[in-house]
Design an enzyme around this catalytic site. Structure first.
Site, PDB file in Angstrom:
ATOM      1  N   GLY A  80       0.825  -1.198   0.000  1.00 38.19           N
ATOM      2  CA  GLY A  80       0.000   0.000   0.000  1.00 38.19           C
ATOM      3  C   GLY A  80       0.859   1.247   0.000  1.00 38.19           C
ATOM      4  O   GLY A  80       2.063   1.183   0.251  1.00 38.19           O
ATOM      5  N   HIS A 119       7.680  -7.546  -4.034  1.00 41.08           N
ATOM      6  CA  HIS A 119       6.374  -8.054  -4.481  1.00 41.08           C
ATOM      7  C   HIS A 119       6.551  -9.385  -5.215  1.00 41.08           C
ATOM      8  O   HIS A 119       6.898  -9.399  -6.406  1.00 41.08           O
ATOM      9  CB  HIS A 119       5.694  -7.037  -5.398  1.00 41.08           C
ATOM     10  CG  HIS A 119       5.197  -5.827  -4.698  1.00 41.08           C
ATOM     11  ND1 HIS A 119       3.942  -5.740  -4.155  1.00 41.08           N
ATOM     12  CD2 HIS A 119       5.812  -4.642  -4.425  1.00 41.08           C
ATOM     13  CE1 HIS A 119       3.785  -4.555  -3.587  1.00 41.08           C
ATOM     14  NE2 HIS A 119       4.908  -3.869  -3.739  1.00 41.08           N
ATOM     15  N   GLU A 154       4.268 -11.260  -6.275  1.00 48.16           N
ATOM     16  CA  GLU A 154       3.135 -11.508  -7.165  1.00 48.16           C
ATOM     17  C   GLU A 154       3.344 -10.994  -8.583  1.00 48.16           C
ATOM     18  O   GLU A 154       2.607 -11.380  -9.498  1.00 48.16           O
ATOM     19  CB  GLU A 154       1.849 -10.898  -6.584  1.00 48.16           C
ATOM     20  CG  GLU A 154       1.807  -9.386  -6.521  1.00 48.16           C
ATOM     21  CD  GLU A 154       2.370  -8.806  -5.233  1.00 48.16           C
ATOM     22  OE1 GLU A 154       1.920  -7.727  -4.826  1.00 48.16           O
ATOM     23  OE2 GLU A 154       3.282  -9.431  -4.645  1.00 48.16           O
ATOM     24  N   CYS A 169       5.413  -5.848   1.513  1.00 52.36           N
ATOM     25  CA  CYS A 169       5.699  -4.420   1.474  1.00 52.36           C
ATOM     26  C   CYS A 169       5.050  -3.723   2.677  1.00 52.36           C
ATOM     27  O   CYS A 169       5.491  -3.904   3.798  1.00 52.36           O
ATOM     28  CB  CYS A 169       5.254  -3.833   0.131  1.00 52.36           C
ATOM     29  SG  CYS A 169       6.020  -2.243  -0.259  1.00 52.36           S
ATOM     30  N   TYR A 170       3.993  -2.941   2.479  1.00 51.23           N
ATOM     31  CA  TYR A 170       3.311  -2.307   3.614  1.00 51.23           C
ATOM     32  C   TYR A 170       2.829  -3.371   4.603  1.00 51.23           C
ATOM     33  O   TYR A 170       2.892  -3.183   5.824  1.00 51.23           O
ATOM     34  CB  TYR A 170       2.131  -1.474   3.111  1.00 51.23           C
ATOM     35  CG  TYR A 170       1.394  -0.715   4.201  1.00 51.23           C
ATOM     36  CD1 TYR A 170       1.901   0.481   4.701  1.00 51.23           C
ATOM     37  CD2 TYR A 170       0.189  -1.183   4.717  1.00 51.23           C
ATOM     38  CE1 TYR A 170       1.229   1.191   5.686  1.00 51.23           C
ATOM     39  CE2 TYR A 170      -0.491  -0.481   5.700  1.00 51.23           C
ATOM     40  CZ  TYR A 170       0.026   0.706   6.185  1.00 51.23           C
ATOM     41  OH  TYR A 170      -0.641   1.408   7.163  1.00 51.23           O
ATOM     42  N   ASP A 174     -14.109  -8.775 -22.916  1.00 46.72           N
ATOM     43  CA  ASP A 174     -14.679  -8.513 -21.600  1.00 46.72           C
ATOM     44  C   ASP A 174     -16.199  -8.387 -21.626  1.00 46.72           C
ATOM     45  O   ASP A 174     -16.904  -9.051 -20.868  1.00 46.72           O
ATOM     46  CB  ASP A 174     -14.063  -7.237 -21.000  1.00 46.72           C
ATOM     47  CG  ASP A 174     -12.551  -7.288 -20.970  1.00 46.72           C
ATOM     48  OD1 ASP A 174     -12.013  -8.405 -20.879  1.00 46.72           O
ATOM     49  OD2 ASP A 174     -11.918  -6.223 -21.040  1.00 46.72           O
ATOM     50  N   LYS A 183      -7.446  -9.988 -17.640  1.00 49.95           N
ATOM     51  CA  LYS A 183      -7.784 -10.319 -19.028  1.00 49.95           C
ATOM     52  C   LYS A 183      -7.647 -11.805 -19.347  1.00 49.95           C
ATOM     53  O   LYS A 183      -8.544 -12.385 -19.965  1.00 49.95           O
ATOM     54  CB  LYS A 183      -6.895  -9.492 -19.973  1.00 49.95           C
ATOM     55  CG  LYS A 183      -7.139  -9.737 -21.444  1.00 49.95           C
ATOM     56  CD  LYS A 183      -8.499  -9.237 -21.898  1.00 49.95           C
ATOM     57  CE  LYS A 183      -8.531  -7.724 -21.904  1.00 49.95           C
ATOM     58  NZ  LYS A 183      -9.801  -7.207 -22.499  1.00 49.95           N
TER      59      LYS A 183
END
Length: 501
Positions: A50, A160, A162, A77-78, A218, A357
């Site tokens: 964050g 991170h 991810e 992180c945060y 989408d 996506k």
């Protein structure tokens, strides 16, 4: 069903993190610190990154709901700073911030299948300066900063894991999910479809729904999902805003009707161009396009007595519009997120806003949609309106449609289009001197762009062979008399976005 819960502190990557876990076959949900609820099926909790600092006044704190809840926690992180502070450590503003690709040494006793040094994606100015009791460092950056710590059950990373930029990031998440949390692989994307169909039924009830259909992946997937839920109560509306690619207004309507979707075709191109006259600010253009879309939808919905507006919003739209979390930073508005007017006569229905996506495409396959519809390249809701830099009018749209059509044809015939995630042309508000027919010419500059990505959050420019670029440039400058120069965009995301506006 086993579940991992992500608590969102405003990171741009929160839903990307959740998607990584879902890809592992484990159900994962996201909630704000205030909305998070302790439930028995939760096997582990992840505290996201964050933009705040834990020592700032008013900073979001460690969730009180987790007090006494005996599940492993991962902080990123945060989230790492929150966990460190909660366990008795100390966090301060660092002398050295770390941003972008950063080398990190790993504890080989803790991570035996990961090299001693990996490249990670960092984005922090604060650091853990004093470890909590009973915790040990399991990763350290090249600058000597604590990049990871663990007490055996809980674990935290400064980087991170991810994002694709972090090497072995998936391995680190898998280690937490399976080795620490002991979660089971018992979730599939088809389960998401079943849950959403029931959710749509519950939300819509006996009301009618209109859907803004563009023919893109989408909106098409969202429409099929909604049709399964409410049947004839759903009507698709295709709005021709004059900013589609060449002939797409015809092709798209035929494709949508082939799915058995009830469709209304509205030509509102003159209205859009009128509203955009004199506007050159990108954010203002997006908002005007969004507002005009809604005006058209509401007119048609009133005729149908509809109460809901279906939109194919996906999570990369939400993230860039700063709508993923009240603590997220805004990058740009999307016509179906940040571009909506404050007051609407229709309630929004956005069944796939949690997905990226590639997940949307996979969901489409599970719903039985034809592959030809699911392999279409991403196309922005505002269409060519964000590919015409500066003021938009019908003549510029005509020029760009021709340029884009030629570029797409060159890519298709060369077989290169199958290797590219997204490709397009951009009309620049720049004129360049040239020579045509032994005479001085003064024509538009157009930029060609081709990128590869999986979820749209990051992208790398696609290295087109020189002979393809040469053919595209030659055909464009020969076939579109208003264009005098062609350039090729070689910028990754980040630092750029995929679209120019």
């Amino acid at each position: 069903m086993d579940r991992i819960a992500v608590i969102d502190y405003g990171s741009q990557y929160t839903l990307l993190l959740a998607r990584r876990i879902r890809e592992m076959g484990v159900f994962c949900t996201v909630a704000s610190p205030e909305e998070f609820k302790v439930e028995s099926e939760i096997k582990g909790v992840v505290l996201s990154g964050g933009p705040q600092s834990v020592y700032e006044e008013g900073a979001l704190g460690f969730p009180k709901q987790l007090e006494g809840f005996p599940v492993p926690i991962m902080g990123i992180c945060y989230g790492m700073h929150l966990l460190a502070k909660k366990l008795g450590g100390e966090v301060r503003s660092g002398a050295l911030g770390e941003y972008g690709l950063t080398n990190v040494s790993m504890d080989n006793e803790r991570f035996r299948d990961i090299p001693e040094e990996i490249v990670t994606w960092m984005s922090h100015g604060d650091e853990v300066t004093s470890l909590p009791a009973e915790c040990k460092v399991i990763a350290r950056s090249k600058n000597g900063i604590t990049a990871g710590f663990s007490n055996g059950r809980d674990i935290a990373f400064q980087f991170h894991p991810e994002v694709n930029h972090t090497q072995f990031g998936t391995n680190l998440i898998e280690d937490f999910v399976f080795n620490v949390c002991n979660a089971s692989r018992n979730w599939k994307l088809s389960a998401f479809a079943e849950r959403k169909v029931e959710e749509i039924k519950r939300i819509v009830g006996s009301s009618k729904v209109v859907g803004g259909l563009s023919g893109g992946v989408d909106s098409t997937v969202a429409a099929v999902l909604t049709s399964k839920a409410v049947g004839d109560a759903f009507t698709g509306i295709f709005v021709n805003h004059g900013l589609m690619r060449k002939n797409e207004d015809i092709e798209v309507c035929e494709a949508l009707r082939s799915l058995g979707i009830k469709l209304i075709n509205v030509d509102a191109s003159e209205e859009f161009f009128r509203e955009l006259k004199g506007i050159d600010n990108p954010e203002e253009k997006r908002k005007i396009i969004g507002k005009t879309f809604i005006k058209v939808f509401e007119r048609e919905a009133n005729k149908l007595n509809a109460s809901f507006l279906l939109q194919g919003t996906i999570y990369s739209d939400v993230i860039e519009s700063g709508a993923a979390s009240k603590n997220s930073a805004k990058i740009k508005s999307h016509h179906n997120v940040g571009g909506l007017p404050d007051k609407m006569n229709l309630k929004l229905l956005e069944p796939i806003r949690e997905l990226f996506k590639d997940e949307v495409r996979n969901l489409g396959y599970s719903l039985g949609i034809e592959p030809s519809l699911l392999t279409r390249q991403p196309f922005p809701g505002p269409g060519l309106g964000v590919r015409i830099i500066g003021e938009v009018d019908s003549e510029k749209a005509r020029i760009l449609k021709e340029v884009d059509s030629i570029f797409m044809d060159v890519l298709r015939k060369s077989g290169e289009s199958e290797k590219i995630w997204q490709s397009f042309a951009v009309l620049l508000p720049v004129f360049s001197v040239g020579v045509k027919g032994d005479k001085r010419s003064y024509g538009y500059v157009v930029a060609l762009r081709a990128v590869n990505s999986s979820e749209g959050m990051t992208a790398s420019w696609h290295e087109l062979p020189h002979e393809i670029l040469r053919e595209a440039s030659s055909r464009i400058t020969s076939g579109v008399r208003e264009v005098g120069r062609v350039v090729f965009d070689i910028t990754d995301k980040p630092p750029a976005t995929i679209e120019w506006e």
